[in-house]
Design a protein around this motif. Structure first.
Motif, mmCIF file in Angstrom:
data_model
loop_
_atom_site.group_PDB
_atom_site.id
_atom_site.type_symbol
_atom_site.label_atom_id
_atom_site.label_comp_id
_atom_site.label_asym_id
_atom_site.label_seq_id
_atom_site.Cartn_x
_atom_site.Cartn_y
_atom_site.Cartn_z
ATOM 1 N N GLU A 41 0.974 -1.434 -0.163
ATOM 2 C CA GLU A 41 -0.030 0.117 0.053
ATOM 3 C C GLU A 41 0.799 1.384 0.137
ATOM 4 O O GLU A 41 0.535 2.268 -0.662
ATOM 5 N N THR A 42 1.963 1.214 0.822
ATOM 6 C CA THR A 42 3.108 2.572 0.850
ATOM 7 C C THR A 42 3.759 2.725 -0.574
ATOM 8 O O THR A 42 3.757 3.642 -0.934
ATOM 9 N N LEU A 43 3.885 1.532 -1.143
ATOM 10 C CA LEU A 43 4.759 1.529 -2.574
ATOM 11 C C LEU A 43 3.547 2.140 -3.419
ATOM 12 O O LEU A 43 4.167 2.979 -4.378
ATOM 13 N N PHE A 44 2.424 2.024 -3.441
ATOM 14 C CA PHE A 44 1.509 2.366 -4.309
ATOM 15 C C PHE A 44 0.960 3.873 -4.461
ATOM 16 O O PHE A 44 0.563 4.360 -5.104
ATOM 17 N N ARG A 45 1.492 4.365 -3.078
ATOM 18 C CA ARG A 45 1.234 5.692 -2.850
ATOM 19 C C ARG A 45 2.320 6.338 -3.875
ATOM 20 O O ARG A 45 1.745 7.713 -4.245
ATOM 21 N N TYR A 46 3.446 6.005 -4.261
ATOM 22 C CA TYR A 46 4.398 6.751 -5.092
ATOM 23 C C TYR A 46 4.874 6.026 -6.234
ATOM 24 O O TYR A 46 5.027 6.805 -7.146
ATOM 25 N N ILE A 47 4.405 4.869 -6.348
ATOM 26 C CA ILE A 47 4.738 3.980 -7.715
ATOM 27 C C ILE A 47 3.558 3.367 -8.061
ATOM 28 O O ILE A 47 2.800 2.593 -7.339
ATOM 29 N N SER A 48 3.040 3.361 -9.079
ATOM 30 C CA SER A 48 1.756 2.704 -9.967
ATOM 31 C C SER A 48 2.243 1.370 -9.913
ATOM 32 O O SER A 48 3.137 0.598 -10.188
ATOM 33 N N PRO A 49 1.103 0.591 -9.630
ATOM 34 C CA PRO A 49 0.839 -0.844 -9.560
ATOM 35 C C PRO A 49 1.716 -1.556 -10.794
ATOM 36 O O PRO A 49 2.225 -2.490 -10.536
ATOM 37 N N GLU A 50 1.397 -0.947 -11.844
ATOM 38 C CA GLU A 50 1.960 -1.719 -13.160
ATOM 39 C C GLU A 50 3.502 -1.466 -13.089
ATOM 40 O O GLU A 50 3.979 -2.329 -13.823
ATOM 41 N N GLN A 51 3.912 -0.655 -12.331
ATOM 42 C CA GLN A 51 5.459 -0.518 -12.242
ATOM 43 C C GLN A 51 6.156 -1.004 -11.043
ATOM 44 O O GLN A 51 7.539 -1.087 -11.050
ATOM 45 N N VAL A 52 5.113 -1.715 -10.318
ATOM 46 C CA VAL A 52 6.049 -2.308 -8.967
ATOM 47 C C VAL A 52 6.043 -3.807 -9.455
ATOM 48 O O VAL A 52 5.297 -4.298 -9.789
ATOM 49 N N PRO A 53 7.343 -4.393 -9.076
ATOM 50 C CA PRO A 53 7.639 -5.827 -9.512
ATOM 51 C C PRO A 53 6.579 -6.497 -8.640
ATOM 52 O O PRO A 53 6.059 -6.102 -7.403
ATOM 53 N N VAL A 54 6.304 -7.825 -9.044
ATOM 54 C CA VAL A 54 5.239 -8.671 -8.654
ATOM 55 C C VAL A 54 5.317 -9.149 -7.287
ATOM 56 O O VAL A 54 4.563 -9.301 -6.464
ATOM 57 N N GLN A 55 6.809 -9.124 -6.935
ATOM 58 C CA GLN A 55 7.012 -9.691 -5.373
ATOM 59 C C GLN A 55 6.957 -8.773 -4.436
ATOM 60 O O GLN A 55 6.818 -8.859 -3.235
ATOM 61 N N TYR A 56 6.595 -7.506 -4.953
ATOM 62 C CA TYR A 56 6.347 -6.548 -3.859
ATOM 63 C C TYR A 56 4.710 -5.922 -4.175
ATOM 64 O O TYR A 56 4.397 -4.747 -3.449
ATOM 65 N N GLY A 57 3.904 -6.778 -4.675
ATOM 66 C CA GLY A 57 2.607 -6.397 -4.775
ATOM 67 C C GLY A 57 2.091 -5.891 -6.146
ATOM 68 O O GLY A 57 0.685 -5.746 -6.306
ATOM 69 N N GLY A 58 2.965 -5.645 -7.100
ATOM 70 C CA GLY A 58 2.491 -5.004 -8.225
ATOM 71 C C GLY A 58 2.159 -6.008 -9.120
ATOM 72 O O GLY A 58 2.257 -7.201 -9.195
ATOM 73 N N LEU A 59 2.236 -5.627 -10.253
ATOM 74 C CA LEU A 59 1.977 -6.433 -11.622
ATOM 75 C C LEU A 59 2.825 -6.551 -12.605
ATOM 76 O O LEU A 59 3.006 -7.005 -13.647
ATOM 77 N N SER A 60 4.064 -5.984 -12.277
ATOM 78 C CA SER A 60 5.080 -5.967 -13.131
ATOM 79 C C SER A 60 5.827 -7.201 -13.070
ATOM 80 O O SER A 60 6.416 -7.595 -12.303
ATOM 81 N N ARG A 61 6.025 -7.686 -14.388
ATOM 82 C CA ARG A 61 6.799 -9.130 -14.224
ATOM 83 C C ARG A 61 7.880 -9.085 -15.405
ATOM 84 O O ARG A 61 7.685 -8.562 -16.177
ATOM 85 N N GLU A 62 8.870 -10.143 -15.140
ATOM 86 C CA GLU A 62 9.865 -10.162 -16.311
ATOM 87 C C GLU A 62 9.250 -10.917 -17.431
ATOM 88 O O GLU A 62 8.403 -11.957 -17.302
ATOM 89 N N GLY A 63 10.089 -11.113 -18.542
ATOM 90 C CA GLY A 63 9.633 -11.532 -19.778
ATOM 91 C C GLY A 63 8.589 -11.136 -20.592
ATOM 92 O O GLY A 63 7.868 -10.050 -20.162
ATOM 93 N N GLU A 64 8.087 -11.698 -21.583
ATOM 94 C CA GLU A 64 6.782 -11.386 -22.385
ATOM 95 C C GLU A 64 5.840 -11.563 -21.942
ATOM 96 O O GLU A 64 5.458 -12.816 -21.139
ATOM 97 N N GLN A 65 4.683 -10.564 -21.624
ATOM 98 C CA GLN A 65 3.745 -10.553 -21.017
ATOM 99 C C GLN A 65 2.361 -10.074 -21.833
ATOM 100 O O GLN A 65 2.514 -9.581 -22.800
ATOM 101 N N GLU A 66 1.357 -10.290 -21.514
ATOM 102 C CA GLU A 66 0.015 -10.052 -22.236
ATOM 103 C C GLU A 66 -0.025 -8.391 -22.002
ATOM 104 O O GLU A 66 -0.212 -7.632 -22.760
ATOM 105 N N PHE A 67 0.475 -7.737 -20.829
ATOM 106 C CA PHE A 67 0.233 -6.513 -20.561
ATOM 107 C C PHE A 67 1.822 -5.710 -20.217
ATOM 108 O O PHE A 67 2.634 -6.530 -19.849
#
Length: 598
Positions: A463-489
C-alpha cells in the motif's frame, strides 16, 4: 462483529503506518513560563507599578506565548509541506538569495579553474617534498654566478692586518691631505664607497678604537677604483633573477582547466547549474561549504578512479541485491535494495568476509550508482533524482558486523560525494528493531532528510509503495503487476486500484459491445479471498457463462490471475472478489480488448 474486529485492527496497525515526516510538535509546557519565587522588588518600583499594569503585562506575556506557539506550528506546517516538493532547478525561478549564492559559487569555481586548484591538490605532496631541494639548487646557482661576493668577504680581514701604528681617528681626519681632483663618481660607485667605509670604520672602532689612514684609503681605493668591474658584478648579480622573471613573463598563462562531474562540466550551461544547486542545497546554500564539498568530491573521484571504474567488470553476483526497476508516478527511476538476499551465507561470505571483498562490494555499489546517474536528465526541468526502495525483509540486521561496516562506509561516501540524488527513501517490510533505531537517530537528522524517509511494516508495504509508484511499475514480489519476460500487458497498460473493506464483496464489470477477445489480470495483495468470473449477455434470453469458477485463493497459490473470454455477442464480464477476513484488502486489475479471431 465486523466493526468490532476492525477497530482493534486499525489501532494495532497504526504504528506500522507510513511515517513520511517527523515534525516535533511544540509542547505547551515548554512554551509557558515556569513559576519561580518572586524576586525582591524595591519599594520605589513597587509603588510605580499598579496592580492593573501587572495584569496587563501578564496578559501580554500570554499573548506572546500564544503567538509564538502559532508561529512555530505554522512554520512546521510550512516545512512539512515544502519538504515533500522538490525545489526548482530553473535559475529564473529561484529566490534572490539562492541566485546570489549560485553566482558566488560560480565565481569561486572559475577562479579555482583558472588557478588549476582542482588538479593542484593532488600535486601538493610532491611539491612540498621537493621544495627544499629546489631552494638549495637556486642558492648554488647564485654562488656560481656571483664569485666576487665570496672574494670580498675573504679579503676583508687582510686589510686589518696591514695597519701601522694606531692614530686617532679625529686627528687623522684633520691631517688628511685633500684628495686629488678626479671625475665625479657615479651614484652607484658612491653608494658602494659609503657602504665599505662605514663597514671598515665600524670594525676598527669595535676592535681597538682606531684605524690607520692607509687602511682606510686602501679599503676605499680597493672598491672605488674599478667602477667598471663593480658594474659588471652588479649586472651579473642581477642577471639571474631578471632572467627568471623574463622567462616567467614570456611564458603564456595556462588556459583554465576543465573539470566535469557525472559527465557535466562544472561551468558550461544550465545542466552545470543543476549540478551546482545540488551541492548548495546539501550545504544549506553556504557558498564556501558548497565550494569545499565540490573540491573534495572532485579529488575523491580522481583518487577512487571513477572514470576507469565505469569500465571494470565486477561480476553480477549482486544483481538481485540492488537493481533498477520502473519509475515512480513523477517519473523518477526506482532503485531496489534487497537486504534479505544476504541471508544466503555463501553470498554473504563472498561479499563481506574480509577487507578486500568489502572494498570490491563498495566499488560495485559506486559503479552501479554512477551508471544510474549517467541516465538521468540534468536539464532544469528534467528528472535528476532517484527513488530508493529498501526491503528489510529477512535482513541480517545490526548484529552482522561486516555488513554494518560496509553499509556505513557506503553511506558516508554517498553523503559526501552524491548530494541531493535521492527524491525519496522508502523502507518496506520494516522490522521492529529498525523502527526503534529510527526513533533513536531521528533527532539527529535534519528536517530535509527526515522528510524523505518513509517507513512501512510488512502489512503496509504494498500500500505504501502504491502511494508513490503505480502498481504496473511495481515488481510482482512487492504487490505489483510488473513481471519479467513477455507478458500480455506492459507498463503502458494502466491499472485500477480498489480497497475492499472487511467482510464485503466487490464486483468489477467489463462491458462488451461487439464481438471481441477480452483479457484481464488482477491480484489482491495478501489474497485470502474468493474469486470468480462470469459472462452475462445483454439479451434477456441469453445464458450466463461461468468463465472462472468461484474458488478460494491464498497468498501461496498464485500472485497474479490472468484470464480471458472470447465472445461474439454483447454483454459484460463480471469479476467477483469476496473478502471475508477482518482486514481490508487492496485489489489491482486491468483489462484490454484484442481483435476477435476464430
Amino acid at each position: 462483529m465486523a466493526e468490532e474486529t476492525q477497530k482493534p485492527e486499525s489501532s494495532a496497525a497504526a504504528p506500522a503506518e507510513e511515517v513520511t515526516v517527523v515534525v516535533e510538535k511544540p509542547e505547551v509546557t515548554e512554551k509557558e513560563p515556569q513559576p519561580s519565587p518572586p524576586a525582591p522588588v524595591p519599594e520605589s518600583e513597587a509603588t510605580e507599578k499598579p496592580a492593573a499594569a501587572v495584569v496587563v503585562e501578564e496578559e501580554k506575556e500570554e499573548a506572546v506565548v500564544e503567538v509564538d506557539e502559532k508561529a512555530k506550528v505554522e512554520e512546521s506546517k510550512i516545512t512539512e509541506s515544502f519538504s515533500f516538493k522538490e525545489e526548482t532547478n530553473v535559475v529564473g525561478e529561484l529566490p534572490e538569495a539562492q541566485k546570489k549564492a549560485l553566482d558566488e559559487l560560480k565565481q569561486l569555481i572559475q577562479e579555482a579553474l583558472n588557478k588549476h586548484q582542482f588538479t593542484a591538490k593532488q600535486e601538493e605532496k610532491p611539491t612540498a617534498e621537493k621544495k627544499a631541494e629546489v631552494e638549495e639548487e637556486k642558492e648554488k646557482e647564485k654562488e656560481e654566478e656571483n664569485p666576487a661576493a665570496a672574494v670580498e668577504v675573504s679579503e676583508e680581514p687582510k686589510v686589518e692586518t696591514e695597519a701601522p701604528a694606531p692614530v686617532d681617528v679625529k686627528e687623522e681626519e684633520k691631517t688628511l691631505p685633500p684628495p686629488p681632483p678626479a671625475e665625479e663618481p657615479t651614484v652607484e660607485t658612491a653608494a658602494v664607497e659609503t657602504e665599505v667605509i662605514e663597514k671598515v670604520t665600524a670594525v676598527a672602532v669595535d676592535d681597538d678604537g682606531a684605524k690607520t689612514v692607509e687602511a682606510i684609503e686602501e679599503s676605499v681605493v680597493a672598491v672605488a677604483t674599478p667602477p667598471a668591474e663593480t658594474e659588471k658584478e652588479e649586472a651579473a648579480a642581477e642577471a639571474a633573477p631578471q632572467t627568471e622573471e623574463t622567462k616567467e613573463a614570456e611564458v603564456p598563462p595556462q588556459p583554465a582547466e576543465e573539470v566535469s562531474i557525472w559527465g557535466i562540466p562544472l561551468l558550461a550551461d544550465e545542466k552545470s547549474d543543476v549540478i551546482l544547486l545540488k551541492f548548495l542545497r546539501a550545504r544549506d546554500f553556504k557558498v564556501n561549504d558548497a565550494f569545499s564539498m565540490i573540491k573534495n568530491t572532485v579529488g575523491w573521484r580522481k583518487e577512487f578512479g571513477i572514470d576507469s571504474l565505469l569500465d571494470e567488470d565486477l561480476g553480477n553476483e549482486l544483481e538481485k541485491v540492488v537493481f533498477m526497476h520502473g519509475f515512480d508516478k513523477k517519473g523518477h527511476p526506482v532503485c531496489y535494495n534487497v537486504y534479505g538476499e544476504f541471508q544466503n551465507k555463501e553470498l554473504y561470505q563472498n561479499t563481506f568476509a574480509d577487507e578486500e571483498k568489502r572494498t570490491k562490494f563498495l566499488r560495485w555499489r559506486i559503479q552501479f550508482l554512477e551508471k544510474s546517474i549517467r541516465k538521468l536528465d540534468f536539464s532544469p526541468n528534467g528528472i535528476n533524482t532517484i527513488v530508493q526502495v529498501n526491503d528489510l525483509k529477512n535482513s541480517p540486521g545490526p548484529a552482522k558486523k561486516e555488513l554494518r561496516q560496509a553499509t556505513n562506509q557506503a553511506l558516508n561516501l554517498l553523503q559526501d560525494n552524491y548530494p541531493e540524488f535521492v527524491a525519496k527513501q522508502v523502507f518496506i517490510n520494516v522490522p521492529w528493531w529498525y523502527l526503534a533505531f529510527n526513533r533513536m537517530i531521528s533527532p539527529f537528522l535534519t528536517q530535509r532528510t527526515k522528510s524523505k524517509f518513509v517507513c512501512a511494516g510488512p502489512s503496509k508495504s504494498a500500500e505504501t509503495l502504491f502511494r508513490y509508484i503505480s502498481p504496473e511499475q511495481v515488481p510482482v514480489q512487492y504487490g505489483g503487476l510488473s513481471r519479467e519476460g513477455e507478458q500480455e500487458f506492459t507498463v503502458a497498460d494502466a491499472v485500477t486500484e480498489v480497497t475492499i473493506k472487511p467482510a464485503t464483496k466487490h464486483t468489477v464489470e467489463f462491458p462488451i459491445t461487439e464481438k471481441c477477445n477480452l483479457v484481464w489480470e488482477l491480484r489482491v495483495v495478501g489474497w485470502n479471498v474468493t474469486y470468480g468470473a462470469e459472462f452475462v449477455p445483454t439479451a434477456e434470453d441469453g445464458y450466463t457463462v461461468i468463465v472462472s469458477k468461484t474458488r478460494k485463493v491464498s497468498s501461496a497459490d498464485e500472485t497474479v490471475i490472468s484470464d480471458g473470454f472470447k465472445t461474439s455477442e454483447p454483454g459484460k464480464i463480471v469479476l467477483t472478489v469476496d473478502n471475508q477476513t477482518s482486514k481490508k484488502k487492496k485489489l489491482v486489475y486491468r483489462s484490454k480488448t484484442k481483435a476477435y479471431s476464430d
